[in-house]
Enzyme design. Sequence first.
Site, PDB file in Angstrom:
ATOM      1  N   SER A  63      19.651 -42.508 -36.686  1.00  0.00           N
ATOM      2  CA  SER A  63      20.958 -42.995 -36.177  1.00  0.00           C
ATOM      3  C   SER A  63      21.216 -43.838 -34.853  1.00  0.00           C
ATOM      4  O   SER A  63      22.361 -44.391 -34.285  1.00  0.00           O
ATOM      5  CB  SER A  63      22.185 -42.030 -36.627  1.00  0.00           C
ATOM      6  OG  SER A  63      22.193 -41.715 -37.849  1.00  0.00           O
ATOM      7  N   LYS A  66      22.144 -47.426 -34.754  1.00  0.00           N
ATOM      8  CA  LYS A  66      23.644 -47.653 -34.924  1.00  0.00           C
ATOM      9  C   LYS A  66      23.935 -48.284 -33.595  1.00  0.00           C
ATOM     10  O   LYS A  66      24.637 -49.065 -33.816  1.00  0.00           O
ATOM     11  CB  LYS A  66      24.254 -46.503 -35.566  1.00  0.00           C
ATOM     12  CG  LYS A  66      23.967 -45.967 -36.889  1.00  0.00           C
ATOM     13  CD  LYS A  66      24.626 -44.723 -37.346  1.00  0.00           C
ATOM     14  CE  LYS A  66      24.250 -44.227 -38.380  1.00  0.00           C
ATOM     15  NZ  LYS A  66      24.576 -42.990 -38.998  1.00  0.00           N
ATOM     16  N   TYR A 242      28.287 -37.260 -34.522  1.00  0.00           N
ATOM     17  CA  TYR A 242      29.077 -36.691 -35.751  1.00  0.00           C
ATOM     18  C   TYR A 242      30.208 -35.707 -35.454  1.00  0.00           C
ATOM     19  O   TYR A 242      30.944 -35.918 -34.465  1.00  0.00           O
ATOM     20  CB  TYR A 242      28.242 -36.203 -36.665  1.00  0.00           C
ATOM     21  CG  TYR A 242      26.916 -37.034 -36.806  1.00  0.00           C
ATOM     22  CD1 TYR A 242      26.941 -38.386 -37.358  1.00  0.00           C
ATOM     23  CD2 TYR A 242      25.495 -36.633 -36.641  1.00  0.00           C
ATOM     24  CE1 TYR A 242      25.911 -39.290 -37.359  1.00  0.00           C
ATOM     25  CE2 TYR A 242      24.223 -37.421 -36.688  1.00  0.00           C
ATOM     26  CZ  TYR A 242      24.821 -38.622 -37.068  1.00  0.00           C
ATOM     27  OH  TYR A 242      23.527 -39.736 -37.327  1.00  0.00           O
TER      28      TYR A 242
END
Length: 307
Positions: A63, A66, A242
């Site tokens: 991730s 990203k 997150y």
Amino acid sequence: MDLQSVVDDIYADLAPRIGEGKVADYIPQLARVNPAQFGIAITTVGGEVFSAGDAAVPFSIQSISKVFTLTLALGKAGETIWNRVGREPSGSAFNSIVQLEQEQGIPRNPFINAGAIVVTDMVLAGHAPREAIGEILRFVRYLADDETVGIDDAVAASEQATGYRNRALANFMRGFGNLQHPVDHVLGVYFHQCALAMTCRQLSRSGLFLANSGRDAMSGHSVVSNRRARRINALMLTCGHYDGSGDFAYHVGLPGKSGVGGGILAIAPGKASIAVWSPGLNKVGNSALGSAALEMLASRTGWSVFE
């Protein structure tokens, strides 16, 4: 400040804990990674590099990619991307579908999986999937100033074979009209970008433009405007980990982006870009040792943005 001593001391302090945490096992290829590894690298805006441990071992950045695709999408579509993806912390798991239904297929931010899939859809505009993957790879090689950065095809295939949740998210958003390309094309690009393999040294170099007002500190070339770099950093601080983002901001106080491969990219604006890696993850899916290392680093350098 002797940064080499700082990274050496952090490595020595954490060495007894190497192997802590749980390796991401829902992607079969990541489950095979030896957990007993830990690397840290700092690249300063002055161009110096300080590292310790397994900082030259490539790992799957997952991730963290990203951040780079968001930068590319902002370059293509500018502020219009915020019509299709939000800028708020999610408070939910990175692959949650619940929020997405309540919010009519608009993901909460670009760093959860759903948001990153929409961003990938934007990067795909005007390209075949293979071309979009090439564009992402070229961009990351440019930022790293290293042509050896590549994609781990075994990891990409492993994600492709097991990415049912991501398929569900993508189909769901396509149903709401928030994906403009075929789901298989978007996910093909997404799985490949997540399978980028980099070392801590390469990754810390790649994030340097975010520590230097949007400019590549080595070449002086502008990657993004100062304002855009500031905004990407803001999103990393609020949404980069997150549902552990608030906790990371509280303990570390630096913009950062984690990946389930065990890497974390952190930015000390005006000072340095930092990459840490240790495959064992904590309860919320962030590198257990990497998070501890960054907390130590922020404390010993005074680099927290809240100092």
